[in-house]
Write a protein that holds these residues in place. Sequence first.
Motif, short mmCIF file in Angstrom:
data_model
loop_
_atom_site.label_atom_id
_atom_site.label_comp_id
_atom_site.label_asym_id
_atom_site.label_seq_id
_atom_site.Cartn_x
_atom_site.Cartn_y
_atom_site.Cartn_z
N VAL A 105 33.65 52.20 1.34
CA VAL A 105 32.44 52.63 0.65
C VAL A 105 31.36 51.57 0.80
O VAL A 105 30.20 51.86 1.12
CB VAL A 105 32.72 52.91 -0.84
N LEU A 106 31.73 50.32 0.58
CA LEU A 106 30.77 49.23 0.69
C LEU A 106 30.31 49.04 2.13
O LEU A 106 29.14 48.76 2.39
CB LEU A 106 31.40 47.93 0.18
N LEU A 107 31.22 49.21 3.07
CA LEU A 107 30.87 49.06 4.48
C LEU A 107 29.92 50.14 4.95
O LEU A 107 29.01 49.89 5.73
CB LEU A 107 32.14 49.11 5.33
N GLY A 108 30.12 51.35 4.47
CA GLY A 108 29.36 52.47 4.99
C GLY A 108 28.24 52.94 4.13
O GLY A 108 27.11 52.45 4.22
N ALA A 109 28.52 53.89 3.26
CA ALA A 109 27.46 54.57 2.52
C ALA A 109 26.66 53.64 1.65
O ALA A 109 25.49 53.90 1.37
CB ALA A 109 28.07 55.68 1.66
N ALA A 110 27.25 52.54 1.19
CA ALA A 110 26.56 51.66 0.26
C ALA A 110 25.76 50.58 0.96
O ALA A 110 25.07 49.80 0.30
CB ALA A 110 27.57 50.99 -0.68
N THR A 111 25.81 50.51 2.28
CA THR A 111 25.17 49.41 2.98
C THR A 111 23.69 49.31 2.66
O THR A 111 23.15 48.23 2.44
CB THR A 111 25.35 49.56 4.50
N GLY A 112 23.01 50.44 2.62
CA GLY A 112 21.58 50.41 2.34
C GLY A 112 21.28 49.83 0.98
O GLY A 112 20.33 49.06 0.80
N ALA A 113 22.09 50.17 -0.02
CA ALA A 113 21.88 49.63 -1.36
C ALA A 113 22.14 48.14 -1.41
O ALA A 113 21.45 47.39 -2.08
CB ALA A 113 22.79 50.35 -2.36
N LEU A 114 23.15 47.69 -0.66
CA LEU A 114 23.49 46.27 -0.67
C LEU A 114 22.43 45.42 0.01
O LEU A 114 22.10 44.33 -0.45
CB LEU A 114 24.83 46.05 0.04
N ALA A 115 21.90 45.91 1.12
CA ALA A 115 20.98 45.11 1.91
C ALA A 115 19.52 45.48 1.67
O ALA A 115 18.64 45.01 2.35
CB ALA A 115 21.30 45.28 3.40
N GLY A 116 19.28 46.30 0.67
CA GLY A 116 17.94 46.82 0.46
C GLY A 116 17.04 45.94 -0.38
O GLY A 116 16.98 44.73 -0.21
N SER A 117 16.38 46.55 -1.33
CA SER A 117 15.34 45.87 -2.10
C SER A 117 15.93 44.78 -2.97
O SER A 117 17.13 44.65 -3.15
CB SER A 117 14.64 46.89 -3.00
N ALA A 118 15.04 43.99 -3.56
CA ALA A 118 15.46 42.86 -4.38
C ALA A 118 16.28 43.29 -5.57
O ALA A 118 17.08 42.52 -6.11
CB ALA A 118 14.23 42.07 -4.84
N GLY A 119 16.13 44.53 -6.00
CA GLY A 119 16.87 44.99 -7.17
C GLY A 119 18.23 45.57 -6.84
O GLY A 119 18.95 45.98 -7.73
N ALA A 120 18.60 45.60 -5.54
CA ALA A 120 19.86 46.22 -5.15
C ALA A 120 21.01 45.24 -5.30
O ALA A 120 20.83 44.04 -5.35
CB ALA A 120 19.78 46.72 -3.71
N GLY A 121 22.20 45.76 -5.35
CA GLY A 121 23.38 44.93 -5.46
C GLY A 121 24.57 45.77 -5.82
O GLY A 121 24.55 47.00 -5.67
N LEU A 122 25.63 45.13 -6.27
CA LEU A 122 26.86 45.85 -6.61
C LEU A 122 26.63 46.89 -7.69
O LEU A 122 27.17 47.99 -7.63
CB LEU A 122 27.94 44.86 -7.05
N ALA A 123 25.81 46.56 -8.69
CA ALA A 123 25.55 47.52 -9.77
C ALA A 123 24.91 48.80 -9.22
O ALA A 123 25.24 49.90 -9.67
CB ALA A 123 24.65 46.90 -10.83
N SER A 124 24.03 48.66 -8.24
CA SER A 124 23.39 49.84 -7.64
C SER A 124 24.42 50.73 -6.96
O SER A 124 24.37 51.96 -7.07
CB SER A 124 22.33 49.40 -6.62
N VAL A 125 25.36 50.10 -6.26
CA VAL A 125 26.40 50.87 -5.58
C VAL A 125 27.28 51.59 -6.58
O VAL A 125 27.58 52.78 -6.45
CB VAL A 125 27.25 49.95 -4.68
N LEU A 126 27.72 50.87 -7.61
CA LEU A 126 28.61 51.48 -8.60
C LEU A 126 27.92 52.62 -9.34
O LEU A 126 28.57 53.62 -9.69
CB LEU A 126 29.08 50.41 -9.59
N THR A 127 26.63 52.51 -9.55
CA THR A 127 25.89 53.59 -10.20
C THR A 127 25.91 54.85 -9.34
O THR A 127 26.06 55.96 -9.86
CB THR A 127 24.45 53.16 -10.49
N THR A 128 25.79 54.68 -8.02
CA THR A 128 25.83 55.85 -7.13
C THR A 128 27.21 56.50 -7.15
O THR A 128 27.35 57.67 -6.76
CB THR A 128 25.48 55.48 -5.68
N LEU A 129 28.23 55.78 -7.60
CA LEU A 129 29.58 56.33 -7.66
C LEU A 129 29.86 57.02 -8.99
O LEU A 129 30.98 57.43 -9.26
CB LEU A 129 30.61 55.22 -7.44
N GLY A 130 28.83 57.12 -9.85
CA GLY A 130 28.97 57.87 -11.08
C GLY A 130 29.13 57.05 -12.33
O GLY A 130 29.38 57.60 -13.41
#
Length: 255
Positions: A105-130
């Motif tokens: 999940v982190l390697l693929g679909a979440a990559t944009g959230a991880l490498a994106g804006s200054a506000g992105a990070g693990l919390a952003s990814v976990l939020t997309t997971l519900g």
Amino acid sequence: MAEEYKAERTITAVFKEEQQVNDVVRRLIDQGVSRDHVSVMGRDFQSQTRISGFISKKDVILGGLRTGAVFGSLFGSILSLLTGVGVLFIPFVGSVVAAGPISAVLLGAATGALAGSAGAGLASVLTTLGMPEEKAAVYETRVKAGEYLLMAEVPANKSDEYKGAIENAHGEEIHVTDRALPRPCPGRCNSPEELSPEVRAHLSEDAQSTFIKRYNAVFDDTEDEMKAEQAAWETIHQQYDEDENGIWSKQKVTA
């Protein structure tokens, strides 16, 4: 004939000590949780060999851990129980070892959230997971502080039983999400329309075709969805770069 394992809910918890993670993973597997549906994540897993080299936001290293060729033995033998291991840099957290479905999940679909804006990070990814934003923020903070995240995808009718096991193993901040982690396809991918929205949204049409071709080749050979997904994302990383929107669309120029 063994009953098919149905992952319908995801139980997430934090553990303070590495040994607690070892113990609870073994306990869950012994109680019937599929090892293909257990994920762990943390910064400070012990290693017999030092993890060296710079890992950038977009550089995720997979594969070597399965043979021991890159990192040696991490956090005892727990990795040998789980499928899929990655090391990546998460903004605001640092370099993280992730094993199990969450690594893909982190390697693929979440990559944009991880490498994106200054506000992105693990919390952003976990939020997309519900997960609720406040719970996701707690998980990010505690992983950053050196604690460990566990995620177990379980059948709905046994979620209370497994939640109780995690509580008894001293899990904290326990949260149950009414869905499993996203997979790219229900088995073999027959068309781009079968790709999960979380995957398809991060691939151009050409990249979708590349992903499916590699996924199916590995799946047909191994019948292992996790290996197929990892191999497909590795191929995407080798052949494409992300555009400004976090979509793998820019084909790399090869000599």
